[in-house]
Motif scaffolding. Structure first.
Motif, PDB file in Angstrom:
ATOM      1  N   UNK A  59       0.428  -1.235   0.014  1.00  0.00           N
ATOM      2  CA  UNK A  59       0.102  -0.103  -0.358  1.00  0.00           C
ATOM      3  C   UNK A  59       0.591   1.654   0.161  1.00  0.00           C
ATOM      4  N   UNK A  60       0.624   2.007  -0.362  1.00  0.00           N
ATOM      5  CA  UNK A  60       1.117   3.638  -0.634  1.00  0.00           C
ATOM      6  C   UNK A  60       2.479   3.979  -1.508  1.00  0.00           C
ATOM      7  N   UNK A  61       2.668   2.766  -2.203  1.00  0.00           N
ATOM      8  CA  UNK A  61       4.000   2.046  -3.004  1.00  0.00           C
ATOM      9  C   UNK A  61       3.763   3.296  -4.858  1.00  0.00           C
ATOM     10  N   UNK A  62       4.794   4.325  -4.832  1.00  0.00           N
ATOM     11  CA  UNK A  62       5.004   5.476  -6.148  1.00  0.00           C
ATOM     12  C   UNK A  62       4.692   4.513  -7.335  1.00  0.00           C
ATOM     13  N   UNK A  63       3.872   5.572  -8.028  1.00  0.00           N
ATOM     14  CA  UNK A  63       3.289   4.400  -9.055  1.00  0.00           C
ATOM     15  C   UNK A  63       5.101   4.410 -10.242  1.00  0.00           C
ATOM     16  N   UNK A  64       5.482   3.521 -10.900  1.00  0.00           N
ATOM     17  CA  UNK A  64       6.227   3.128 -12.036  1.00  0.00           C
ATOM     18  C   UNK A  64       7.601   3.257 -11.260  1.00  0.00           C
ATOM     19  N   UNK A  65       7.968   2.843 -10.263  1.00  0.00           N
ATOM     20  CA  UNK A  65       9.266   2.368  -9.474  1.00  0.00           C
ATOM     21  C   UNK A  65       9.612   1.077  -9.264  1.00  0.00           C
ATOM     22  N   UNK A  66       9.042   0.760 -11.001  1.00  0.00           N
ATOM     23  CA  UNK A  66      10.008  -1.305 -10.933  1.00  0.00           C
ATOM     24  C   UNK A  66      10.993  -1.375 -11.495  1.00  0.00           C
ATOM     25  N   UNK A  67      11.995  -0.120 -11.634  1.00  0.00           N
ATOM     26  CA  UNK A  67      13.190   0.234 -11.731  1.00  0.00           C
ATOM     27  C   UNK A  67      14.212   0.153 -10.177  1.00  0.00           C
ATOM     28  N   UNK A  68      15.503  -0.401 -10.406  1.00  0.00           N
ATOM     29  CA  UNK A  68      16.555   0.854  -9.559  1.00  0.00           C
ATOM     30  C   UNK A  68      16.800   2.325  -9.339  1.00  0.00           C
TER      31      UNK A  68
ATOM     32  N   UNK B  79      13.878   4.420 -11.287  1.00  0.00           N
ATOM     33  CA  UNK B  79      12.969   4.944 -10.536  1.00  0.00           C
ATOM     34  C   UNK B  79      12.685   5.108  -9.463  1.00  0.00           C
ATOM     35  N   UNK B  80      13.448   3.775  -8.030  1.00  0.00           N
ATOM     36  CA  UNK B  80      13.077   3.700  -6.839  1.00  0.00           C
ATOM     37  C   UNK B  80      14.160   5.217  -6.623  1.00  0.00           C
ATOM     38  N   UNK B  81      15.242   5.374  -6.753  1.00  0.00           N
ATOM     39  CA  UNK B  81      16.279   6.502  -6.100  1.00  0.00           C
ATOM     40  C   UNK B  81      15.385   7.376  -6.175  1.00  0.00           C
ATOM     41  N   UNK B  82      14.647   7.765  -7.724  1.00  0.00           N
ATOM     42  CA  UNK B  82      14.075   9.066  -7.644  1.00  0.00           C
ATOM     43  C   UNK B  82      12.963   9.073  -6.607  1.00  0.00           C
ATOM     44  N   UNK B  83      13.118   8.312  -5.745  1.00  0.00           N
ATOM     45  CA  UNK B  83      11.520   8.546  -5.165  1.00  0.00           C
ATOM     46  C   UNK B  83      12.133   8.907  -3.545  1.00  0.00           C
ATOM     47  N   UNK B  84      11.189   9.627  -2.450  1.00  0.00           N
ATOM     48  CA  UNK B  84      11.542   9.198  -1.402  1.00  0.00           C
ATOM     49  C   UNK B  84      12.373   8.959   0.004  1.00  0.00           C
ATOM     50  N   UNK B  85      11.524   8.128  -0.576  1.00  0.00           N
ATOM     51  CA  UNK B  85      11.688   6.856   0.293  1.00  0.00           C
ATOM     52  C   UNK B  85      13.264   6.297   0.298  1.00  0.00           C
ATOM     53  N   UNK B  86      13.921   6.330  -1.119  1.00  0.00           N
ATOM     54  CA  UNK B  86      15.241   5.796  -1.584  1.00  0.00           C
ATOM     55  C   UNK B  86      16.213   7.560  -0.600  1.00  0.00           C
ATOM     56  N   UNK B  87      15.609   8.384  -0.935  1.00  0.00           N
ATOM     57  CA  UNK B  87      16.617   9.568  -0.798  1.00  0.00           C
ATOM     58  C   UNK B  87      16.487   9.588   0.991  1.00  0.00           C
ATOM     59  N   UNK B  88      15.570   9.111   1.619  1.00  0.00           N
ATOM     60  CA  UNK B  88      15.454   8.977   3.395  1.00  0.00           C
ATOM     61  C   UNK B  88      15.946   7.566   3.385  1.00  0.00           C
ATOM     62  N   UNK B  89      16.332   7.081   2.674  1.00  0.00           N
ATOM     63  CA  UNK B  89      16.679   5.810   3.530  1.00  0.00           C
ATOM     64  C   UNK B  89      17.418   6.218   3.031  1.00  0.00           C
ATOM     65  N   UNK B  90      19.051   6.686   2.256  1.00  0.00           N
ATOM     66  CA  UNK B  90      19.941   7.075   1.746  1.00  0.00           C
ATOM     67  C   UNK B  90      20.951   8.107   2.995  1.00  0.00           C
ATOM     68  N   UNK B  91      19.916   9.243   3.423  1.00  0.00           N
ATOM     69  CA  UNK B  91      20.057   9.821   4.602  1.00  0.00           C
ATOM     70  C   UNK B  91      19.905   9.243   5.756  1.00  0.00           C
ATOM     71  N   UNK B  92      19.412   8.221   5.550  1.00  0.00           N
ATOM     72  CA  UNK B  92      19.597   7.920   7.499  1.00  0.00           C
ATOM     73  C   UNK B  92      20.625   6.777   7.176  1.00  0.00           C
ATOM     74  N   UNK B  93      20.830   6.208   6.335  1.00  0.00           N
ATOM     75  CA  UNK B  93      21.932   5.090   6.629  1.00  0.00           C
ATOM     76  C   UNK B  93      23.490   5.644   6.216  1.00  0.00           C
ATOM     77  N   UNK B  94      23.538   6.715   5.468  1.00  0.00           N
ATOM     78  CA  UNK B  94      24.386   7.065   5.634  1.00  0.00           C
ATOM     79  C   UNK B  94      25.082   8.176   6.352  1.00  0.00           C
ATOM     80  N   UNK B  95      24.043   8.915   7.588  1.00  0.00           N
ATOM     81  CA  UNK B  95      23.893   9.722   9.176  1.00  0.00           C
ATOM     82  C   UNK B  95      24.433   8.150  10.045  1.00  0.00           C
ATOM     83  N   UNK B  96      24.946   6.753   9.737  1.00  0.00           N
ATOM     84  CA  UNK B  96      25.747   6.176  10.948  1.00  0.00           C
ATOM     85  C   UNK B  96      26.784   7.118  11.674  1.00  0.00           C
TER      86      UNK B  96
END
Length: 201
Positions: free
Chosen positions: A169-178, A180-197
């Motif tokens: 539920x709530x999956x952004x449309x057209x994110x069936x490739x990596x 495309x996923x890298x353009x999503x807010x979720x990926x940007x937040x994941x990246x910021x989270x992991x690189x903040x360790x």
């Protein structure tokens, strides 16, 4: 007119020691052993893993719906076998000097592997994001994904798996490739989270 009070203001209640919410809508989480901290969106959850390890820390980060996004584990015995090299793709990378141990600087990576021996294109590819101390591949093939990095007393891991075919539920449309996923807010937040360790404190 009554004299102005000179009593010091009552201090605000202290937030929990393992999580502090900031004004920018993010929170800072510190592991129970006080060793590491990372930042995450305030709406995400950080909870102990269902099966605690015998030593170290293991926590799972989830989104607002509870969907598993990443796991942080410490006190791991690192080292991975390389039965065979397979085609790989490096999609994103960033060195993480805050986690440097000796002369080794781990890096955040978002990468993939494709097993040519598996005929089904859905199951032949693996995509994952996380922190690694493994040498960067120099050719078109690489060992299987091993997202571990050197951290006292042995090693640690912080990352997760991206499945472009997963429906939720709530999956952004057209994110069936990596890509495309890298353009999503979720990926940007994941990246910021992991690189903040970083080391806590």
């Amino acid at each position: 007119m009554p004299a102005a009070s000179t009593a010091p203001p009552t201090p605000a209640a202290e937030p929990p020691s393992d999580a502090t919410t900031r004004a920018d809508g993010w929170a800072t989480y510190t592991t129970a052993d006080g060793g590491l901290s990372f930042d995450h969106p305030d709406g995400w959850t950080v909870a102990d893993a269902p099966e605690p390890p015998p030593a170290g820390v293991s926590v799972v980060v989830g989104d607002a719906t509870g969907r598993h996004l990443a796991t942080l584990r410490t006190d791991l015995v690192t080292g991975a076998v390389c039965p065979a090299e397979i085609p790989y793709a490096l999609l994103d990378a960033e060195p993480l000097p805050a986690l440097t141990q000796g002369t080794a600087t781990p890096r955040f990576v978002f990468e993939g592997r494709t097993d040519p021996a598996v005929p089904d294109p859905v199951t032949s590819s693996t995509l994952a994001y996380g922190i690694t101390s493994a040498p960067e591949p120099t050719g078109p093939t690489a060992c299987p994904i091993a997202h571990f990095f050197s951290w006292p007393p042995s090693g640690a891991a912080f990352g997760g798996v991206y499945d472009p075919h997963l429906v939720y539920p709530g999956k952004p449309p057209h994110t069936d490739t990596p890509q495309a996923y890298m353009e999503t807010e979720e990926y940007r937040d994941l990246r910021a989270m992991i690189t903040s360790l970083r080391p806590a404190g």
